[in-house]
Design a protein around this motif. Sequence first.
Motif, PDB file in Angstrom:
ATOM      1  N   GLY A  53      43.518  39.350  34.854  1.00  0.00           N
ATOM      2  CA  GLY A  53      44.354  38.798  35.920  1.00  0.00           C
ATOM      3  C   GLY A  53      44.750  39.865  36.926  1.00  0.00           C
ATOM      4  N   LEU A  54      45.136  41.052  36.406  1.00  0.00           N
ATOM      5  CA  LEU A  54      45.501  42.169  37.286  1.00  0.00           C
ATOM      6  C   LEU A  54      44.326  42.598  38.153  1.00  0.00           C
ATOM      7  CD1 LEU A  54      47.484  44.361  38.222  1.00  0.00           C
ATOM      8  CD2 LEU A  54      46.810  45.705  36.210  1.00  0.00           C
ATOM      9  N   LEU A  55      43.139  42.677  37.559  1.00  0.00           N
ATOM     10  CA  LEU A  55      41.940  43.079  38.308  1.00  0.00           C
ATOM     11  C   LEU A  55      41.599  42.046  39.383  1.00  0.00           C
ATOM     12  CD1 LEU A  55      39.726  44.388  35.365  1.00  0.00           C
ATOM     13  CD2 LEU A  55      40.725  45.786  37.185  1.00  0.00           C
ATOM     14  N   ASN A  56      41.754  40.756  39.032  1.00  0.00           N
ATOM     15  CA  ASN A  56      41.448  39.688  40.008  1.00  0.00           C
ATOM     16  C   ASN A  56      42.373  39.770  41.225  1.00  0.00           C
ATOM     17  OD1 ASN A  56      39.297  38.525  38.659  1.00  0.00           O
ATOM     18  ND2 ASN A  56      40.610  37.191  37.425  1.00  0.00           N
ATOM     19  N   ARG A  57      43.643  40.152  40.985  1.00  0.00           N
ATOM     20  CA  ARG A  57      44.574  40.259  42.107  1.00  0.00           C
ATOM     21  C   ARG A  57      44.297  41.498  42.962  1.00  0.00           C
ATOM     22  NH1 ARG A  57      47.957  38.787  37.843  1.00  0.00           N
ATOM     23  NH2 ARG A  57      48.795  40.891  37.621  1.00  0.00           N
ATOM     24  N   ARG A  58      43.855  42.565  42.307  1.00  0.00           N
ATOM     25  CA  ARG A  58      43.650  43.838  43.023  1.00  0.00           C
ATOM     26  C   ARG A  58      42.310  43.908  43.755  1.00  0.00           C
ATOM     27  NH1 ARG A  58      45.631  49.057  39.470  1.00  0.00           N
ATOM     28  NH2 ARG A  58      47.877  48.815  39.823  1.00  0.00           N
ATOM     29  N   PHE A  59      41.273  43.334  43.174  1.00  0.00           N
ATOM     30  CA  PHE A  59      39.920  43.537  43.711  1.00  0.00           C
ATOM     31  C   PHE A  59      39.317  42.214  44.196  1.00  0.00           C
ATOM     32  CE2 PHE A  59      40.746  47.038  40.845  1.00  0.00           C
ATOM     33  CZ  PHE A  59      40.338  48.141  41.607  1.00  0.00           C
ATOM     34  N   ILE A  60      39.970  41.606  45.156  1.00  0.00           N
ATOM     35  CA  ILE A  60      39.467  40.354  45.744  1.00  0.00           C
ATOM     36  C   ILE A  60      38.249  40.685  46.603  1.00  0.00           C
ATOM     37  CG2 ILE A  60      40.022  38.413  47.266  1.00  0.00           C
ATOM     38  CD1 ILE A  60      42.977  38.863  46.502  1.00  0.00           C
ATOM     39  N   GLY A  61      37.114  40.128  46.207  1.00  0.00           N
ATOM     40  CA  GLY A  61      35.887  40.363  46.961  1.00  0.00           C
ATOM     41  C   GLY A  61      35.307  41.755  46.779  1.00  0.00           C
ATOM     42  N   GLN A  62      35.832  42.520  45.819  1.00  0.00           N
ATOM     43  CA  GLN A  62      35.349  43.877  45.568  1.00  0.00           C
ATOM     44  C   GLN A  62      34.895  44.022  44.110  1.00  0.00           C
ATOM     45  OE1 GLN A  62      39.061  45.886  46.844  1.00  0.00           O
ATOM     46  NE2 GLN A  62      37.757  47.017  48.280  1.00  0.00           N
ATOM     47  N   ILE A  63      34.107  45.066  43.878  1.00  0.00           N
ATOM     48  CA  ILE A  63      33.651  45.361  42.510  1.00  0.00           C
ATOM     49  C   ILE A  63      34.395  46.594  42.007  1.00  0.00           C
ATOM     50  CG2 ILE A  63      31.695  46.029  41.056  1.00  0.00           C
ATOM     51  CD1 ILE A  63      29.855  44.573  42.999  1.00  0.00           C
ATOM     52  N   PRO A  64      35.238  46.443  40.978  1.00  0.00           N
ATOM     53  CA  PRO A  64      35.944  47.623  40.443  1.00  0.00           C
ATOM     54  C   PRO A  64      34.985  48.539  39.688  1.00  0.00           C
ATOM     55  CG  PRO A  64      36.340  45.740  39.032  1.00  0.00           C
ATOM     56  CD  PRO A  64      35.540  45.220  40.201  1.00  0.00           C
ATOM     57  N   ASN A  65      35.360  49.790  39.562  1.00  0.00           N
ATOM     58  CA  ASN A  65      34.556  50.682  38.712  1.00  0.00           C
ATOM     59  C   ASN A  65      35.212  50.800  37.337  1.00  0.00           C
ATOM     60  OD1 ASN A  65      36.599  52.728  38.834  1.00  0.00           O
ATOM     61  ND2 ASN A  65      35.780  53.402  40.809  1.00  0.00           N
ATOM     62  N   VAL A  66      34.545  51.512  36.444  1.00  0.00           N
ATOM     63  CA  VAL A  66      35.024  51.619  35.065  1.00  0.00           C
ATOM     64  C   VAL A  66      36.419  52.229  35.003  1.00  0.00           C
ATOM     65  CG1 VAL A  66      34.616  52.763  32.843  1.00  0.00           C
ATOM     66  CG2 VAL A  66      32.710  51.711  34.073  1.00  0.00           C
ATOM     67  N   GLU A  67      36.669  53.244  35.843  1.00  0.00           N
ATOM     68  CA  GLU A  67      37.983  53.885  35.854  1.00  0.00           C
ATOM     69  C   GLU A  67      39.070  52.893  36.277  1.00  0.00           C
ATOM     70  OE1 GLU A  67      38.832  56.880  34.901  1.00  0.00           O
ATOM     71  OE2 GLU A  67      36.823  57.652  34.465  1.00  0.00           O
ATOM     72  N   ASP A  68      38.757  52.024  37.226  1.00  0.00           N
ATOM     73  CA  ASP A  68      39.729  51.007  37.656  1.00  0.00           C
ATOM     74  C   ASP A  68      40.107  50.076  36.508  1.00  0.00           C
ATOM     75  OD1 ASP A  68      39.705  51.931  40.321  1.00  0.00           O
ATOM     76  OD2 ASP A  68      37.948  50.710  40.804  1.00  0.00           O
ATOM     77  N   VAL A  69      39.100  49.671  35.734  1.00  0.00           N
ATOM     78  CA  VAL A  69      39.338  48.787  34.582  1.00  0.00           C
ATOM     79  C   VAL A  69      40.235  49.483  33.564  1.00  0.00           C
ATOM     80  CG1 VAL A  69      38.273  47.532  32.669  1.00  0.00           C
ATOM     81  CG2 VAL A  69      37.164  47.561  34.931  1.00  0.00           C
ATOM     82  N   GLN A  70      39.949  50.754  33.295  1.00  0.00           N
ATOM     83  CA  GLN A  70      40.736  51.500  32.308  1.00  0.00           C
ATOM     84  C   GLN A  70      42.181  51.689  32.782  1.00  0.00           C
ATOM     85  OE1 GLN A  70      38.338  55.015  31.732  1.00  0.00           O
ATOM     86  NE2 GLN A  70      37.189  54.091  30.047  1.00  0.00           N
ATOM     87  N   ASP A  71      42.361  51.957  34.074  1.00  0.00           N
ATOM     88  CA  ASP A  71      43.711  52.091  34.620  1.00  0.00           C
ATOM     89  C   ASP A  71      44.484  50.771  34.473  1.00  0.00           C
ATOM     90  OD1 ASP A  71      43.205  54.689  35.327  1.00  0.00           O
ATOM     91  OD2 ASP A  71      42.755  54.261  37.438  1.00  0.00           O
ATOM     92  N   ALA A  72      43.785  49.663  34.663  1.00  0.00           N
ATOM     93  CA  ALA A  72      44.417  48.344  34.532  1.00  0.00           C
ATOM     94  C   ALA A  72      44.850  48.097  33.096  1.00  0.00           C
ATOM     95  CB  ALA A  72      43.457  47.254  34.999  1.00  0.00           C
ATOM     96  N   VAL A  73      44.055  48.555  32.143  1.00  0.00           N
ATOM     97  CA  VAL A  73      44.405  48.402  30.724  1.00  0.00           C
ATOM     98  C   VAL A  73      45.693  49.164  30.427  1.00  0.00           C
ATOM     99  CG1 VAL A  73      43.718  48.928  28.354  1.00  0.00           C
ATOM    100  CG2 VAL A  73      42.038  47.994  29.951  1.00  0.00           C
ATOM    101  N   VAL A  74      45.768  50.427  30.874  1.00  0.00           N
ATOM    102  CA  VAL A  74      46.951  51.256  30.629  1.00  0.00           C
ATOM    103  C   VAL A  74      48.193  50.604  31.233  1.00  0.00           C
ATOM    104  CG1 VAL A  74      48.056  53.474  31.118  1.00  0.00           C
ATOM    105  CG2 VAL A  74      45.636  53.394  30.455  1.00  0.00           C
ATOM    106  N   LYS A  75      48.085  50.153  32.496  1.00  0.00           N
ATOM    107  CA  LYS A  75      49.232  49.532  33.186  1.00  0.00           C
ATOM    108  C   LYS A  75      49.700  48.273  32.454  1.00  0.00           C
ATOM    109  CE  LYS A  75      50.542  47.650  37.720  1.00  0.00           C
ATOM    110  NZ  LYS A  75      51.803  48.403  37.823  1.00  0.00           N
ATOM    111  N   THR A  76      48.750  47.461  32.042  1.00  0.00           N
ATOM    112  CA  THR A  76      49.087  46.211  31.347  1.00  0.00           C
ATOM    113  C   THR A  76      49.792  46.491  30.022  1.00  0.00           C
ATOM    114  OG1 THR A  76      47.228  45.050  32.360  1.00  0.00           O
ATOM    115  CG2 THR A  76      48.123  44.115  30.330  1.00  0.00           C
ATOM    116  N   LEU A  77      49.286  47.451  29.258  1.00  0.00           N
ATOM    117  CA  LEU A  77      49.879  47.768  27.952  1.00  0.00           C
ATOM    118  C   LEU A  77      51.306  48.270  28.106  1.00  0.00           C
ATOM    119  CD1 LEU A  77      46.831  49.483  26.186  1.00  0.00           C
ATOM    120  CD2 LEU A  77      47.852  47.272  25.609  1.00  0.00           C
ATOM    121  N   ILE A  78      51.537  49.118  29.096  1.00  0.00           N
ATOM    122  CA  ILE A  78      52.892  49.651  29.302  1.00  0.00           C
ATOM    123  C   ILE A  78      53.849  48.541  29.734  1.00  0.00           C
ATOM    124  CG2 ILE A  78      54.261  51.184  30.781  1.00  0.00           C
ATOM    125  CD1 ILE A  78      51.848  53.105  30.781  1.00  0.00           C
TER     126      ILE A  78
END
Length: 784
Positions: A53-78
Amino acid sequence: MIEKVKKRDGRIINFSKDKVTRAIFLAASEVAKKEGKLPDYSMAESLADEVIGLLNRRFIGQIPNVEDVQDAVVKTLIETGHAKTSEAYILYRAERSRIRNSKTRLMRAIKEITFLDANSADIKRENANIDGNTAMGTMLQYGSAVSKEFCKEFVIKPEHAIAHDKGDIHIHDMDFLNMGTLTCCQIDVSKLFEGGFSTGHGFLREPQDILSYGALAAIAIQSNQNDQHGGQSVPFFDYGLAKGVKKTFKKLYRDNIYKALCIYNDLYETEIKNITNLLKEIEENLNKEISLKIDEDLLNTLKDKLMSNYKLTEKEAQKIQKFAYREAYRETDRKTYQAMEAFIHNLNTMHSRAGAQVPFSSINFGTDISEEGRMISKNLLLSLEKGLGNGETAIFPIVIFKVKEGVNLNPEDPNYDLFKLSCRVSSKRLFPNFSFLDAPFNLKYYKEGRPETEATYMGCRTRVLGNVCGPEIVTGRGNLSFTTINLPRIGINHGMVNKKEYDLDGFFKELDEKINLVIDQLIERFEIQAAKKVKNFPFLMGQGVWMGSDKLSWDDDLREIIKHGTLTLGFIGLAECLKALIGEHHGESKKAQELGIKIVKYMREKMDEASEKYNLNFSLIATPAEGLSGRFTRLDKKLYGQIEGVTDKEYYTNSFHVPVYHKISAFEKISIESPYHEFTNAGHISYIELDGNPSDNLEAFESIVRAMKESGIGYGSINHPVDRDPVCGYNGVIEDTCPACGRKDGQDGIYFERIRRITGYLVGTVDRFNDAKRAEVRDRIKHA
């Protein structure tokens, strides 16, 4: 909706929720395991939905990279109250990144080793004793590259690996760390030869003449090299092989008595057995032995026996004795020369470690005053002076002449002629180097008539003598491992380069942290070595070469006996460290010299404290920086930029040396460097650079050696150009044109061989050196 993700290498792949879920679940499992709970996979799936859900809001029409996905995981967990799981995930992420970087480094290294020529790849010239262009040299480098990365990822503590990779420290010979090999050993060949020994492929009987002694000495060095990652030293070569000279002389003396008797009597072949028994009977009755210096009583008794047994007159018996002695001595001397020549040739042609290297070998000699020992020393030097088959300067063994007042230094000393000869040979061939037994830190161990107490140096400068765990002798011991601290970096961090005033308290605090880190790392490596068994080192331990190993069985571990070895801290770039700290190095001011001594003394004291604390032989070495000098500099230049007098060259200065480019006289350099020898109990060396051919002025050459002795230097050498024209064979100083045949350098694609020394042990043609050492050789000034 997120459908694609960009990998680190640029590839676009399908996004997978399952991978996110699994990563979160693994991190949660680590936390649950510590708390004694069961992990909840459904919770991981729910959190993965939050991440998407966080990635969908941040990357509308864009392709995230692996680092972006990992950052989203950390933010969500915290944000969802899973801080501990977040911490576990961050550690997991860092570990994956470390492994990934390791693979990248490994593949990059293998690519260089595979596709580049040694001339353009520094990695293939890290060790000038390995030809990186050969198949076996390449295979050895493959193994080294893989082993280093394996050790960093799976064997040593992360903090040690990180400090090594960052360039705070350098763990030497890391490619051998997981194998538990020891660095080097000082071999007592006389003990090894007694009764014979095995190389693992057959038993070799005890040698019975000097030719066999010389051959087996080379084989012993080669065999031991295959069990260790460092070098091999014979600490008293003259004493060790003197028995071979005596055996040879006795046999020849008997044979020549037989030959002479044949002139006066018609003897049968079987008579030689009677002569053998006669000589043996005389030796036993008088409790004296036939040797190059035959006892007067023995001669008189033999004369009487010859007269009575063979009906000879006194004059005839004396003639036989004189003939036998003269011919036996001449033949023994000739055979000894042949044995020494073969020994040197063997060590420059035989190979170890899968055929990729000639053995790293050093021999110490010069103090045996017996006629047999003197004959060994003389012929060793003469063979070295002659050179190899086409007159080339031998690279191995590193030959070290032990200088001792009352033994060989003054005209009235019994081996003074050998000291003079050693100076002559060194002025022509770069070797021998010189060790000084009267230096206070060497003299305190010296006991007259006991060569095992005479300080021994390996060519690389390693010294092993003091022992908190047992006998303070040189034989059967060596260095276990050593690790070097990047001194210039600590100097930069706390010096005038970055601040208006230097911070000595901060400097010593960081130095203390690095020393403690190295002590911990050396102990970690010791534990790996201690767990190894005798069978892992079939020659070193199986044949009783290492002290105490002859009392162990095949499956015993090595903990109790390797304690006799040394665990060593090294340092590099004292000059650049001082320059960074206070703006001057120790060759430029008294203030810098006093601070340099304070720093090195402090490191030594810390190692002495560690010895007392752990009851292990912690020691300090002035690092022989063949491959390391350029590595630290490259890393620091990238980190701090180019700093004048510190990172503005391709190398850091070797250990405590005055920089090679600093103009200074030979005697000033000796005076400045000599105090550091006392503190570096694990090894040290000082060099003097001469221009031209020192053979033309042996008096000046000898005066430098004497100055080293008087100043308290422990180990020193004199560098000078050694050039050779491979076409006409001329040896000497060659500029652009050969003075013998007039051929130009590079004519017909053939270049002059330019032999130079880069450390105490390594001498070779400049084209085999790595880039940093080439630059250092280029910058060297001559000491007037």
